[in-house]
Design an enzyme around this catalytic site. Structure first.
Site, PDB file in Angstrom:
ATOM      1  N   ASP A   1       8.434 -13.405  -7.431  1.00  0.00           N
ATOM      2  CA  ASP A   1       9.098 -14.409  -6.597  1.00  0.00           C
ATOM      3  C   ASP A   1       9.494 -15.672  -7.377  1.00  0.00           C
ATOM      4  O   ASP A   1      10.133 -16.565  -6.820  1.00  0.00           O
ATOM      5  CB  ASP A   1       8.199 -14.791  -5.406  1.00  0.00           C
ATOM      6  CG  ASP A   1       8.191 -13.708  -4.338  1.00  0.00           C
ATOM      7  OD1 ASP A   1       9.015 -12.783  -4.411  1.00  0.00           O
ATOM      8  OD2 ASP A   1       7.357 -13.798  -3.409  1.00  0.00           O
TER       9      ASP A   1
ATOM     10  N   ARG B   1      14.879 -18.824   5.453  1.00  0.00           N
ATOM     11  CA  ARG B   1      13.785 -17.895   5.777  1.00  0.00           C
ATOM     12  C   ARG B   1      12.492 -18.356   5.110  1.00  0.00           C
ATOM     13  O   ARG B   1      11.409 -18.103   5.636  1.00  0.00           O
ATOM     14  CB  ARG B   1      14.118 -16.486   5.275  1.00  0.00           C
ATOM     15  CG  ARG B   1      15.238 -15.824   6.040  1.00  0.00           C
ATOM     16  CD  ARG B   1      15.331 -14.375   5.660  1.00  0.00           C
ATOM     17  NE  ARG B   1      13.994 -13.830   5.530  1.00  0.00           N
ATOM     18  CZ  ARG B   1      13.630 -12.847   4.713  1.00  0.00           C
ATOM     19  NH1 ARG B   1      14.530 -12.277   3.954  1.00  0.00           N
ATOM     20  NH2 ARG B   1      12.398 -12.428   4.672  1.00  0.00           N
TER      21      ARG B   1
ATOM     22  N   CYS C   1      16.794  -2.959   1.234  1.00  0.00           N
ATOM     23  CA  CYS C   1      16.617  -4.383   0.995  1.00  0.00           C
ATOM     24  C   CYS C   1      17.412  -4.737  -0.253  1.00  0.00           C
ATOM     25  O   CYS C   1      17.549  -3.890  -1.152  1.00  0.00           O
ATOM     26  CB  CYS C   1      15.132  -4.636   0.808  1.00  0.00           C
ATOM     27  SG  CYS C   1      14.728  -6.276   0.277  1.00  0.00           S
TER      28      CYS C   1
ATOM     29  N   VAL D   1       8.414  -5.429 -10.919  1.00  0.00           N
ATOM     30  CA  VAL D   1       7.902  -5.158  -9.562  1.00  0.00           C
ATOM     31  C   VAL D   1       8.972  -4.509  -8.680  1.00  0.00           C
ATOM     32  O   VAL D   1       8.718  -3.503  -8.017  1.00  0.00           O
ATOM     33  CB  VAL D   1       7.353  -6.451  -8.910  1.00  0.00           C
ATOM     34  CG1 VAL D   1       6.850  -6.168  -7.489  1.00  0.00           C
ATOM     35  CG2 VAL D   1       6.232  -7.050  -9.758  1.00  0.00           C
TER      36      VAL D   1
ATOM     37  N   ARG E   1      11.289  -7.950   6.877  1.00  0.00           N
ATOM     38  CA  ARG E   1      10.473  -6.772   6.558  1.00  0.00           C
ATOM     39  C   ARG E   1       8.993  -6.986   6.839  1.00  0.00           C
ATOM     40  O   ARG E   1       8.265  -6.042   7.139  1.00  0.00           O
ATOM     41  CB  ARG E   1      10.633  -6.406   5.085  1.00  0.00           C
ATOM     42  CG  ARG E   1      12.031  -6.116   4.654  1.00  0.00           C
ATOM     43  CD  ARG E   1      12.047  -5.767   3.197  1.00  0.00           C
ATOM     44  NE  ARG E   1      11.110  -4.690   2.937  1.00  0.00           N
ATOM     45  CZ  ARG E   1      11.360  -3.405   3.108  1.00  0.00           C
ATOM     46  NH1 ARG E   1      12.555  -3.028   3.515  1.00  0.00           N
ATOM     47  NH2 ARG E   1      10.450  -2.506   2.858  1.00  0.00           N
TER      48      ARG E   1
ATOM     49  N   ARG F   1      11.837  -0.674  -1.501  1.00  0.00           N
ATOM     50  CA  ARG F   1      10.702  -1.219  -0.748  1.00  0.00           C
ATOM     51  C   ARG F   1      10.176  -0.301   0.362  1.00  0.00           C
ATOM     52  O   ARG F   1      10.242  -0.631   1.552  1.00  0.00           O
ATOM     53  CB  ARG F   1      11.047  -2.587  -0.180  1.00  0.00           C
ATOM     54  CG  ARG F   1      11.421  -3.562  -1.264  1.00  0.00           C
ATOM     55  CD  ARG F   1      11.670  -4.927  -0.751  1.00  0.00           C
ATOM     56  NE  ARG F   1      10.456  -5.680  -0.487  1.00  0.00           N
ATOM     57  CZ  ARG F   1      10.449  -6.946  -0.117  1.00  0.00           C
ATOM     58  NH1 ARG F   1      11.567  -7.590   0.055  1.00  0.00           N
ATOM     59  NH2 ARG F   1       9.313  -7.566   0.091  1.00  0.00           N
TER      60      ARG F   1
ATOM     61  N   LYS G   1       4.678 -19.343   3.191  1.00  0.00           N
ATOM     62  CA  LYS G   1       5.330 -18.307   4.001  1.00  0.00           C
ATOM     63  C   LYS G   1       4.531 -17.001   3.956  1.00  0.00           C
ATOM     64  O   LYS G   1       4.247 -16.406   4.988  1.00  0.00           O
ATOM     65  CB  LYS G   1       6.754 -18.052   3.492  1.00  0.00           C
ATOM     66  CG  LYS G   1       7.398 -16.828   4.105  1.00  0.00           C
ATOM     67  CD  LYS G   1       8.785 -16.592   3.599  1.00  0.00           C
ATOM     68  CE  LYS G   1       8.907 -15.624   2.448  1.00  0.00           C
ATOM     69  NZ  LYS G   1       8.610 -14.213   2.762  1.00  0.00           N
ATOM     70  N   ASN G   2       4.160 -16.571   2.749  1.00  0.00           N
ATOM     71  CA  ASN G   2       3.520 -15.261   2.628  1.00  0.00           C
ATOM     72  C   ASN G   2       2.067 -15.252   3.092  1.00  0.00           C
ATOM     73  O   ASN G   2       1.436 -14.201   3.104  1.00  0.00           O
ATOM     74  CB  ASN G   2       3.621 -14.744   1.193  1.00  0.00           C
ATOM     75  CG  ASN G   2       5.036 -14.300   0.859  1.00  0.00           C
ATOM     76  OD1 ASN G   2       5.906 -14.273   1.725  1.00  0.00           O
ATOM     77  ND2 ASN G   2       5.272 -13.962  -0.395  1.00  0.00           N
TER      78      ASN G   2
HETATM   79  C1  UD1 Z   1       5.239  -9.204  -0.867  1.00  0.00           C
HETATM   80  C2  UD1 Z   1       5.802 -10.576  -0.640  1.00  0.00           C
HETATM   81  C3  UD1 Z   1       7.065 -10.785  -1.495  1.00  0.00           C
HETATM   82  C4  UD1 Z   1       6.752 -10.485  -2.954  1.00  0.00           C
HETATM   83  C5  UD1 Z   1       6.091  -9.113  -3.119  1.00  0.00           C
HETATM   84  C6  UD1 Z   1       5.598  -8.860  -4.531  1.00  0.00           C
HETATM   85  C7  UD1 Z   1       5.157 -11.062   1.634  1.00  0.00           C
HETATM   86  C8  UD1 Z   1       5.563 -11.236   3.049  1.00  0.00           C
HETATM   87  N1  UD1 Z   1       6.131 -10.718   0.779  1.00  0.00           N
HETATM   88  O1  UD1 Z   1       6.209  -8.250  -0.437  1.00  0.00           O
HETATM   89  O2  UD1 Z   1       7.465 -12.145  -1.360  1.00  0.00           O
HETATM   90  O3  UD1 Z   1       7.972 -10.473  -3.695  1.00  0.00           O
HETATM   91  O4  UD1 Z   1       4.927  -9.032  -2.253  1.00  0.00           O
HETATM   92  O5  UD1 Z   1       4.755  -9.878  -4.936  1.00  0.00           O
HETATM   93  O6  UD1 Z   1       4.002 -11.242   1.278  1.00  0.00           O
HETATM   94  N2  UD1 Z   1       5.553  -0.258  -2.705  1.00  0.00           N
HETATM   95  C9  UD1 Z   1       5.535   1.103  -2.541  1.00  0.00           C
HETATM   96  N3  UD1 Z   1       5.037   1.614  -1.366  1.00  0.00           N
HETATM   97  C10 UD1 Z   1       4.550   0.820  -0.372  1.00  0.00           C
HETATM   98  C11 UD1 Z   1       4.569  -0.577  -0.560  1.00  0.00           C
HETATM   99  C12 UD1 Z   1       5.079  -1.074  -1.735  1.00  0.00           C
HETATM  100  O7  UD1 Z   1       5.967   1.859  -3.400  1.00  0.00           O
HETATM  101  O8  UD1 Z   1       4.115   1.344   0.664  1.00  0.00           O
HETATM  102  C13 UD1 Z   1       6.105  -0.839  -3.955  1.00  0.00           C
HETATM  103  C14 UD1 Z   1       7.357  -1.690  -3.713  1.00  0.00           C
HETATM  104  O9  UD1 Z   1       8.516  -0.911  -3.668  1.00  0.00           O
HETATM  105  C15 UD1 Z   1       7.331  -2.633  -4.903  1.00  0.00           C
HETATM  106  C16 UD1 Z   1       5.839  -2.831  -5.142  1.00  0.00           C
HETATM  107  O10 UD1 Z   1       5.174  -1.770  -4.473  1.00  0.00           O
HETATM  108  O11 UD1 Z   1       7.910  -2.030  -6.022  1.00  0.00           O
HETATM  109  C17 UD1 Z   1       5.280  -4.147  -4.647  1.00  0.00           C
HETATM  110  O12 UD1 Z   1       5.709  -4.359  -3.320  1.00  0.00           O
HETATM  111  P1  UD1 Z   1       4.797  -5.108  -2.252  1.00  0.00           P
HETATM  112  O13 UD1 Z   1       3.697  -5.837  -2.913  1.00  0.00           O
HETATM  113  O14 UD1 Z   1       4.432  -4.159  -1.169  1.00  0.00           O
HETATM  114  O15 UD1 Z   1       5.828  -6.150  -1.649  1.00  0.00           O
HETATM  115  P2  UD1 Z   1       5.772  -6.742  -0.191  1.00  0.00           P
HETATM  116  O16 UD1 Z   1       4.374  -6.703   0.300  1.00  0.00           O
HETATM  117  O17 UD1 Z   1       6.843  -6.140   0.644  1.00  0.00           O
END
Ligand code: UD1
Length: 419
Positions: free
Chosen positions: A306, A398, A117, A328, A93, A122, A22-23
């Site tokens: 995850d 999903r 979320c 995380v 998202r 996030r 998926k990711n």
């Molecule tokens: C992706 C994965 C999700 C997984 C997560 C962490 C996809 C589609 N989803 O989600 O399954 O659980 O990685 O491995 O690939 N953060 C910020 N600012 C930002 C972006 C992120 O502060 O602009 C923080 C988030 O709040 C979180 C951390 O960074 O605490 C990691 O999040 P992130 O790696 O961005 O998660 P996703 O990419 O949304």
């Protein structure tokens, strides 16, 4: 609303095939917006998030054709709208992944800001800061990100936090920028590398994907290509834990154990015998009860967030006590209250859950709050006395392809009912 009914007590045995990740498929579908020719994507999992992404691209005017084997042909030539509406983004998202490609190729994008979320706040601030550093003008107005740019310019981006989709968005944007972009503190997840490999096949110049420093040399155009998506390490891990908690013996085909190191290590600590080759992994628990493990989630290659909920389910019935620390996301323990309702002994202190394994869980009606929490409740149902009813299973659809069919194939007693 559909529910899953699970009669606990079966030992999982047999062989199943792991689906595409998926990711990985979601960013790759977003990347098709960068190509000036048709793309053929193979090993696409049949998931609600894939349908949502196809709907999102389709609304923009992108042409998509799906064959009976779930190979998708995408042509972004006919695109007419550079817009991702709230009603789509709120359900997924990862829709934010169209922002970088739209801006890089068409110089403009309007994408709804993802809302709150179930697992944490996030934010997407790092996606936006990175694009601004590349010369984009970004304004957040009325719940939407309005982004504009002449051609993006390469920049050195030092990420405050490791973000998976943030790294992907910026890497995609940088492929068509003028000059070189360096992403420091980049996410090293295999799905980021898979996206980079796809972009390279489209003509992008990317080095260092899979490390903390990715260098992208911008090019004038990217072309279409054929690409087969990586297999799903979280689906693989989920079935491995399902097998371990039932004392079973299962072989997973089309798996890539090289991306499962931290998960396999924890399963071995729990007492599982694990064998693998390049594209399969086999787990044998020899009908024994697992031992409790301690884990702390962190970005790849550390233990994945995850897989946290699934290992919490394992600890619920394992011998001894264990600690699960979530570092995380700030609110990813919603499954714990549901597991407690099934008789699990779990105490939460801050971002750590301390478990004391019980011999058996007891079936109860439970409710899923997010994708991986749903999976963990199904796992809990497999080892509970009686019939567990899991509600709000749209979350599971999903991200898991045919989960109940695959579990049934392994001998589980599970069925879906309309309401
Ligand atoms: C992706 C994965 C999700 C997984 C997560 C962490 C996809 C589609 N989803 O989600 O399954 O659980 O990685 O491995 O690939 N953060 C910020 N600012 C930002 C972006 C992120 O502060 O602009 C923080 C988030 O709040 C979180 C951390 O960074 O605490 C990691 O999040 P992130 O790696 O961005 O998660 P996703 O990419 O949304």
């Amino acid at each position: 609303m559909e529910k899953l009914l699970i009669d606990g007590g079966c030992v999982l045995e047999g062989e199943i095939r792991v689906s595409g990740a998926k990711n990985a498929v979601l960013p790759i579908l977003a990347a098709t917006l960068l190509a000036d020719g048709p793309m053929q994507i193979a090993n696409v999992p049949h998931l609600q998030d894939v349908t949502t992404t196809m709907e999102l691209l389709g609304r923009m005017g992108v042409s998509l054709t799906l064959d009976e084997h779930m190979n998708i042909e995408v042509n972004s030539g006919p695109i007419k709208e550079l817009f991702a509406p709230y009603e789509v983004v709120k359900t997924m998202r990862a829709s934010i992944l169209v922002l970088g490609p739209l801006l890089a190729r068409f110089g403009e994008a309007e994408v709804s800001l993802p809302g709150g979320c179930a697992i944490g706040s996030r934010p997407v601030n790092l996606h936006l800061h990175g694009l601004e550093a590349m010369g984009a003008e970004i304004e957040v107005r009325g719940g939407y990100i309005h982004a504009k740019s002449k051609r993006l310019k390469g920049a050195r981006l030092v990420m405050d936090n490791v973000t998976v989709t943030g790294t992907e968005n910026l890497m995609m944007a940088a492929t068509l920028a003028v000059g070189t972009t360096v992403i420091e503190n980049a996410a090293r997840e295999p799905e980021v590398t898979d996206l980079a490999n796809c972009l390279i096949k489209m003509g992008a110049k990317i080095e260092g994907a899979g490390t903390g420093k990715i260098t992208i040399q911008g090019v004038d155009r990217l072309h279409g290509c054929q690409y087969s998506v990586l297999t799903d390490r979280i689906e693989t891990g989920t079935f491995l834990v399902a097998t371990a908690i039932t004392g079973g013996h299962v072989r997973l085909k089309n798996a890539q154990p090289k991306f499962l190191e931290s998960i396999l290590m924890k399963l071995k600590e729990a007492g599982a015998k694990v064998h693998c080759d390049e594209n399969w992994v086999e787990i044998d628990m020899c009908r024994r009860r697992p031992k409790s493990i301690n884990v702390c989630t962190a970005p790849y290659p550390a233990f994945p967030t995850d897989m946290q909920a699934q290992f919490t389910a394992l600890n619920c019935i394992a011998e001894g006590s264990g600690t699960i620390t979530e570092s995380v996301f700030e609110n990813r323990f919603m499954h714990i209250q549901e597991m407690q309702r099934m008789g699990a002994k779990i105490k939460v202190t801050g971002n750590t859950a301390i478990t004391t394994g019980v011999d058996k869980l007891v079936a109860a009606p439970v409710m899923a709050t997010d994708l991986r929490a749903s999976a963990s409740l199904i796992l809990a149902g497999l080892i509970a006395d009686g019939q567990t009813v899991v509600d709000r299973i749209y979350h599971i659809d999903r991200g898991y392809e045919c989960i109940e069919e695959k579990l049934m194939q392994l001998g589980a007693s599970i069925r879906r009912v309309p309401h």
